[in-house]
Design a protein around this motif. Structure first.
Motif, PDB file in Angstrom:
ATOM      1  N   LEU A 112       0.775  -1.204  -0.096  1.00 46.35           N
ATOM      2  CA  LEU A 112      -0.031   0.042  -0.136  1.00 46.35           C
ATOM      3  C   LEU A 112       0.920   1.043  -0.050  1.00 46.35           C
ATOM      4  N   GLU A 113       0.902   2.091  -1.146  1.00 46.03           N
ATOM      5  CA  GLU A 113       1.676   3.016  -1.125  1.00 46.03           C
ATOM      6  C   GLU A 113       0.987   4.472  -1.822  1.00 46.03           C
ATOM      7  N   PRO A 114       1.347   5.623  -1.062  1.00 50.04           N
ATOM      8  CA  PRO A 114       1.879   5.929   0.073  1.00 50.04           C
ATOM      9  C   PRO A 114       1.467   5.494   1.137  1.00 50.04           C
ATOM     10  N   HIS A 115       2.296   5.686   2.273  1.00 51.00           N
ATOM     11  CA  HIS A 115       1.923   5.215   3.672  1.00 51.00           C
ATOM     12  C   HIS A 115       0.830   6.060   4.182  1.00 51.00           C
ATOM     13  N   ASN A 116      -0.034   6.421   3.440  1.00 53.25           N
ATOM     14  CA  ASN A 116      -1.103   7.190   4.240  1.00 53.25           C
ATOM     15  C   ASN A 116      -2.261   6.420   4.645  1.00 53.25           C
ATOM     16  N   TRP A 117      -1.874   5.615   5.681  1.00 48.22           N
ATOM     17  CA  TRP A 117      -2.953   4.508   6.145  1.00 48.22           C
ATOM     18  C   TRP A 117      -2.492   4.246   7.692  1.00 48.22           C
ATOM     19  N   VAL A 118      -3.516   3.610   8.070  1.00 45.81           N
ATOM     20  CA  VAL A 118      -3.483   3.317   9.680  1.00 45.81           C
ATOM     21  C   VAL A 118      -4.124   1.919   9.852  1.00 45.81           C
ATOM     22  N   THR A 119      -3.575   1.216  10.818  1.00 41.37           N
ATOM     23  CA  THR A 119      -4.314  -0.271  11.249  1.00 41.37           C
ATOM     24  C   THR A 119      -4.955   0.142  12.693  1.00 41.37           C
ATOM     25  N   ALA A 120      -6.068  -0.166  12.517  1.00 44.08           N
ATOM     26  CA  ALA A 120      -7.091  -0.003  13.742  1.00 44.08           C
ATOM     27  C   ALA A 120      -7.037  -1.504  14.326  1.00 44.08           C
ATOM     28  N   TRP A 121      -7.001  -1.556  15.624  1.00 43.34           N
ATOM     29  CA  TRP A 121      -6.983  -3.103  16.293  1.00 43.34           C
ATOM     30  C   TRP A 121      -7.872  -3.032  17.375  1.00 43.34           C
ATOM     31  N   LEU A 122      -9.176  -3.523  17.406  1.00 41.93           N
ATOM     32  CA  LEU A 122     -10.086  -3.425  18.210  1.00 41.93           C
ATOM     33  C   LEU A 122     -10.136  -4.691  19.160  1.00 41.93           C
ATOM     34  N   ALA A 123     -10.048  -4.358  20.594  1.00 47.95           N
ATOM     35  CA  ALA A 123      -9.933  -5.520  21.410  1.00 47.95           C
ATOM     36  C   ALA A 123     -11.464  -6.206  21.601  1.00 47.95           C
ATOM     37  N   ILE A 124     -11.786  -7.489  21.228  1.00 40.19           N
ATOM     38  CA  ILE A 124     -13.097  -7.879  21.345  1.00 40.19           C
ATOM     39  C   ILE A 124     -13.072  -8.555  22.535  1.00 40.19           C
ATOM     40  N   LEU A 177      -5.586  -3.394  26.538  1.00 43.74           N
ATOM     41  CA  LEU A 177      -6.733  -2.934  26.264  1.00 43.74           C
ATOM     42  C   LEU A 177      -7.713  -3.659  26.861  1.00 43.74           C
ATOM     43  N   LYS A 178      -8.874  -3.052  27.148  1.00 43.46           N
ATOM     44  CA  LYS A 178     -10.224  -3.801  27.779  1.00 43.46           C
ATOM     45  C   LYS A 178     -11.098  -4.250  26.518  1.00 43.46           C
ATOM     46  N   ALA A 179     -11.693  -5.032  26.576  1.00 45.88           N
ATOM     47  CA  ALA A 179     -12.692  -5.444  25.577  1.00 45.88           C
ATOM     48  C   ALA A 179     -13.386  -4.172  25.244  1.00 45.88           C
TER      49      ALA A 179
END
Ligand SMILES: O=C(O)CCC(=O)C(=O)O
Length: 275
Positions: A112-124, A177-179
């Motif tokens: 994925l280029e350019p690096h204008n992206w972000v990963t979101a990680w949701l705690a289930i 992280l909490k759920a």
């Protein structure tokens, strides 16, 4: 509406990640866990192997998370107002298994280029040191992409077992992280996670990633949804949002998307792993 404070944005820029951000209540997170368990019970192989990707294309519950305004408000602060959902992955660590995630940079093999992206990680579920939460090497996103060894360890939850060697564990920070809470991390931050030593499942739902509409996929084809704003670049094929669980057309779309994703993940690799 962007919702992060200046301090939070600075923290993301300086550290390469930000956490925690409150998104769901514990009850809402439990409902998501129930959805996973319902799918696992009724379609036993659906979330296995490559099937851990793109669950938002077959489940309205996961689709709704990807389009959650609280998450999108935070993401908008980082990548701007024109946002696509590019992909999702379920990272499940069962207590009786030896799953881990080696230290790596997401940007290394994703194209994925350019690096204008972000990963979101949701705690289930709760994520903590005992059950193998992610660990971040603060500031490592400011360096170039590193050499990754390709280990193909069967317990590694990454596709090729890609590993940055010699990461000093004591310089990494646990993302506790909490759920229902979320973390955001930068494409180049070095991160990983250890074993689940608890008696419960550790479940994370990673939207990997939210990309700006200006981001191209240089290694293959991805199927995206417009989450916010306008897409004047039109680099990627758009797919519709599911309105019911496991609709036949959505299953076909997801299969196609996963086949293409696998080509991206293993581009240039001599071996194919199980994800
Ligand atoms: O869930 C984990 O432990 C690791 C996830 C990860 O590496 C990522 O979301 O980029």
């Amino acid at each position: 509406m962007p919702n992060l404070s200046k301090e939070q944005i600075n923290q993301y820029q300086e550290d390469g990640y930000l956490a925690p951000i409150n998104v769901l209540s514990r009850d809402e997170a439990d409902e998501v866990k129930n959805e996973i368990e319902y799918i696992e019970k009724n379609w036993p192989n659906e979330l296995e192997g490559l099937g851990r990707n793109y669950v938002h294309l077959i489940s309205p519950v996961f689709d709704k998370i990807c389009h959650n305004p609280k998450i999108l408000d935070a993401v908008e602060n980082i990548i701007g107002k024109n946002i696509l959902v590019c992909g999702t992955t379920l990272f499940i660590k069962n207590p009786d298994k030896k799953g881990f995630v080696s230290f790596h940079q997401d940007a290394k093999y994703i194209g994925l280029e350019p690096h204008n992206w972000v990963t979101a990680w949701l705690a289930i579920t709760d994520a903590n040191e005992e059950n193998g939460c992610m660990r971040m090497w603060k500031g490592s996103h400011k360096e170039d992409l590193k050499f990754h060894n390709q280990m193909f360890d069967e317990n590694n939850l990454l596709t090729r077992g890609q590993t940055v060697d010699n990461v000093p564990l004591d310089e990494t920070t646990p993302v506790i992280l909490k759920a229902g809470q979320l973390s955001l991390h930068h494409p180049k931050i070095i991160h990983g996670s250890g074993l689940n030593k608890s008696n419960e499942r550790r479940i994370g739902f990673a939207i990997q990633s939210y990309i700006g509409t200006n981001v191209d996929e240089v290694l293959g084809k991805i199927y995206v949804q417009l989450a916010r704003g306008d897409d004047t670049f039109k680099y990627h094929e758009k797919v519709s949002r599911p309105t019911e669980l496991m609709n036949d057309n959505d299953i076909k779309t997801r299969k196609k998307a996963n086949e293409e994703l696998s080509k991206i993940f293993y581009s240039g690799s001599e071996k194919i792993g199980k994800y």
